[in-house]
Motif scaffolding. Structure first.
Motif, PDB file in Angstrom:
ATOM      1  N   GLY A  33      -0.290  -7.255  10.699  1.00 24.20           N
ATOM      2  CA  GLY A  33       0.265  -5.991  11.123  1.00 24.20           C
ATOM      3  C   GLY A  33      -0.643  -5.202  12.026  1.00 24.20           C
ATOM      4  N   SER A  34      -0.040  -4.286  12.723  1.00 22.34           N
ATOM      5  CA  SER A  34      -0.833  -3.401  13.538  1.00 22.34           C
ATOM      6  C   SER A  34      -1.524  -2.394  12.650  1.00 22.34           C
ATOM      7  N   SER A  35      -2.733  -2.130  12.963  1.00 24.77           N
ATOM      8  CA  SER A  35      -3.523  -1.116  12.289  1.00 24.77           C
ATOM      9  C   SER A  35      -3.848  -1.429  10.842  1.00 24.77           C
ATOM     10  N   ALA A  36      -3.403  -2.551  10.340  1.00 25.68           N
ATOM     11  CA  ALA A  36      -3.706  -2.852   8.944  1.00 25.68           C
ATOM     12  C   ALA A  36      -5.197  -3.119   8.811  1.00 25.68           C
TER      13      ALA A  36
END
Lengths: 445, 264
Positions: A33-36
């Motif tokens: 995921g993004s920003s995970a």
């Protein structure tokens, strides 16, 4: 005590290096995921947290203001109280130490006491806990019949509104096995026993206790304070229990068995002693939302060794139940109600034998308490008005506790009071001269 | 994950982009498309809610949320307050909501001060959600079943330069917290930019607005949303700091057992 705090600090420092998990921990995997950010509870990482609270409190009793002399003798309470909470979470275990702080200026006691201190290890669906712990069993909000593991501290009834504050942490081993997603089997073993704590002198000393101890204090070696504080640290006083809980549809239900000791002592008049009776408990509980009401119910059979009801030094078997609900009503006022009753079996046998002095003599066959709490929050939960009431039906005793609290982030100011009334021989009515008012400023961190 | 996400995820989804749909849908279809159009197996967010008082002072809440549909398609959401910047009295609190198509949703809460998991009612109506400007009704409004309201297109107008339908939704249940909701829905991508909420006397009391949209994993996602309470002069701004679609969330997260321990 300085040594204890120093040790805690050193322990914390030892645990701190390298892979401290903290607030950046999020999610359950590391990819995709993004920003995970990093995965939760990755091997080798720990999450160390320190919290607690500091309170400044002024407490006054109305009877302290009856005369000028009494006003001069007024103490306004301990003023300071606090708590320090330490927790460490690793990949497969948590450790928790919660300490209570109280001012002691004369060295007569420790200013620091252990509220809870335990380790919890995770083995897949099985959790194992060991240490000093407060456990809550049953569905009731306020000390239902199935909530039997921890004794209660009744030495200061200005704190009676918070059941968790009343509980006394006990050394125990607790195993929890998750069966599927919505069922759980728990086992607990409590190697030592301690009964409820009651004040032995002063304004909160209950008449029911002082009557017994008045007799026993005639004995040369008997010291009631020592008696209450004493742990019964032998396996003769060991307790254990099993509890199964599950969810079926939209109903939560539980079944439990417990073998333990009744938390109130019984008088053995023939030996001029008192002891805590052994008993078996079998109970069930249930919770469901019905027509918007959160409904909770418990029922239990407490089976002592007085199966005929004719032993004076043993409490009779009893049945107990509680039924309660809560919901928001008109204008967002929350109503929380609970009825709890204990019904003594073989009640008619008490007092039949003139040679037996029964520890339950003179008491009603039932003991019923109603608890009603009304609360309303304003200004996005920053202001809370609350009124709690206890009503003991048979003894016609009551306690009303209104309060107003202002909460701004971590700081709160609370003004509260307690008004006792009813039969002066009753559990609540005997404190009819102990109306109190207190104000507390608290910072939680 | 098609519908009925709860809490902040629900608010966030007001602006989730859908494929362009027909310019000429009826009002109910437009609202339904806007509310339910999302295509993700799971959603995980960390949101920082900044609560601003009338005097300008602020407070923070940091909320982690995990959302995943169950085997029967029912929505399941876990919300937890584990971040240490939360007020101490709510840190460690966890909620679990499971949609129940046959009646009220199942909800449980774990409060550290209570020491156990407790079942609660699905809605506490107009009460504030953890001290924010969002009520429990607001939290669930984004997934509100379209059939519960009567919808009509008031007009078509631009909102921040984007052509929008302005749709009024009137609850069929007079007991609902609001008498009507007026929303601005992008004609091109179904993003719901703004909702005005009216009380039972017809007064405009709250406004929910999307302040920032970003493309995340191929989905146009609102990253900053603001709820303003006009009567009190207060607001709550929801900043989505972390957003992950289609990540792995163990099944054991959506259980009362997780609420107790925070361990999947």
């Amino acid at each position: 005590m300085k040594r204890v705090l120093f040790s805690l600090l050193i322990a914390g420092l030892i645990l701190l290096p390298e892979n401290i998990r903290a607030d950046d921990d999020f999610g359950f995997d590391s990819g995709g995921g993004s920003s995970a950010s990093s995965p939760s509870f990755s091997a080798g990482s720990v999450d160390v947290r320190i919290g607690g609270e500091v309170s400044a409190e002024l407490l006054a009793f109305t009877d302290d203001f009856e005369t000028v002399d009494k006003i001069k003798q007024g103490k306004l309470g301990d003023v300071f109280s606090g708590a320090l909470n330490f927790s460490v979470s690793g990949s497969a275990a948590d450790a928790v130490i919660n300490l209570n702080l109280a001012p002691v200026f004369d060295g007569s006691a420790s200013p620091v006491t252990i509220d809870e201190a335990y380790v919890r290890a995770y083995f897949g669906p099985v959790n194992v806990e060991g240490g000093v712990r407060k456990l809550t069993w049953g569905k009731a909000d306020s000390l239902g019949p199935l909530d039997v593991i921890n004794p209660l501290d009744y030495t200061d009834l200005t704190k009676i509104s918070d059941p968790m504050d009343l509980k006394i942490g006990r050394p125990l081993v607790h195993i929890s096995w998750g069966i599927g997603n919505f069922s759980k089997l728990e086992g607990v073993f409590v190697p030592w026993f301690q009964g409820h704590h009651f004040a032995t002198n002063g304004r909160w000393a209950p008449a029911q206790i002082t009557e017994i101890t008045g007799l026993l204090s005639l004995l040369p070696d008997f010291n009631i304070d020592d008696y209450y504080k004493e742990d019964r640290q032998t396996l003769e006083y060991a307790q254990s229990g099993l509890r199964f809980t599950t969810t079926i549809g939209s109903s939560d239900m539980g079944l439990q068995y417990y073998y333990g000791r009744l938390p109130r002592p019984a008088l053995d008049a023939s030996r001029m002693s008192m002891d805590y009776n052994a008993y078996h408990q079998v109970g069930v509980d249930y919770a469901q939302v019905l027509f918007g009401f959160n409904v909770r119910a418990e029922a239990a059979a407490n089976i002592t060794e007085d199966l005929k009801g004719d032993k004076g030094d043993i409490y009779n078997p009893s049945l107990a139940w509680s039924l309660g609900f809560d919901r928001d009503l008109i204008g967002g006022i929350n109503v929380n109600f609970q009825a709890t009753e204990s019904i003594r079996l073989f009640h008619d046998k008490i007092g039949k034998d003139p040679l037996v002095i029964d520890t339950e003599e003179g008491k009603d066959i039932t003991s019923t308490r109603l608890t009603l709490i009304l609360s309303k929050k304003f200004f996005r939960d920053q202001l809370e008005l609350k009124a709690a009431g206890l009503w003991d039906i048979e003894e016609k005793g009551f306690l009303v506790m209104p309060s107003i609290a202002w909460i701004k982030n971590d700081v709160s100011v609370k003004l509260s009071g307690g008004i006792f009334g009813g039969d002066e021989d009753g559990e609540l009515g005997q404190y009819r001269d102990n109306h109190f008012i207190k104000t507390v400023l608290t910072y939680r961190f | 994950m098609k519908r009925n996400s709860k809490f902040i995820i629900a608010v966030m989804l007001l602006g989730i982009a859908a494929a362009a749909f027909a310019q000429t849908g009826d009002a109910a279809a437009i609202v339904d498309k806007s509310r339910n159009r999302i295509n993700a197996a799971t959603i995980q967010t960390r949101s920082r809610m900044v609560i601003t008082a009338k005097d300008g002072s602020t407070g923070n809440r940091v909320i982690d949320q995990y959302s995943k549909d169950g085997s029967k398609g029912e929505s399941r959401v876990v919300v937890e307050f584990k971040h240490s910047s939360n007020p101490a009295n709510i840190t460690g609190t966890r909620f679990l909501t499971i949609e129940n198509s046959g009646g009220n949703d199942d909800q449980w809460i774990f409060l550290p001060s209570l020491g156990k998991v407790r079942r609660i009612a699905a809605s506490e109506g107009s009460g504030s959600f953890v001290g924010t400007d969002l009520s429990y009704t607001d939290i669930s409004s984004a997934n509100r079943n379209t059939d519960l309201d009567t919808h009509r297109i008031l007009r078509e107008e631009g909102y921040q330069g984007k052509p929008c339908y302005v749709i009024e939704s009137t609850p069929k249940d007079s007991g609902y917290q609001y008498s009507k909701m007026v929303q601005w829905i992008d004609k091109a991508n179904s993003v719901n930019y703004k909702i005005e909420l009216y009380d039972k006397k017809g007064a405009h009391v709250k406004t929910l607005e999307i302040l920032k949209l970003e493309e995340k994993q191929g989905r146009l996602s609102p990253m900053v949303t603001k709820m303003s309470t006009l009567t009190a002069g207060t607001s709550t701004t929801i900043n989505v700091d972390i957003l992950q679609y289609d990540g792995n969330i163990p099944e054991t997260v959506f259980t009362p057992r997780y609420l107790e321990t925070g361990r999947p």
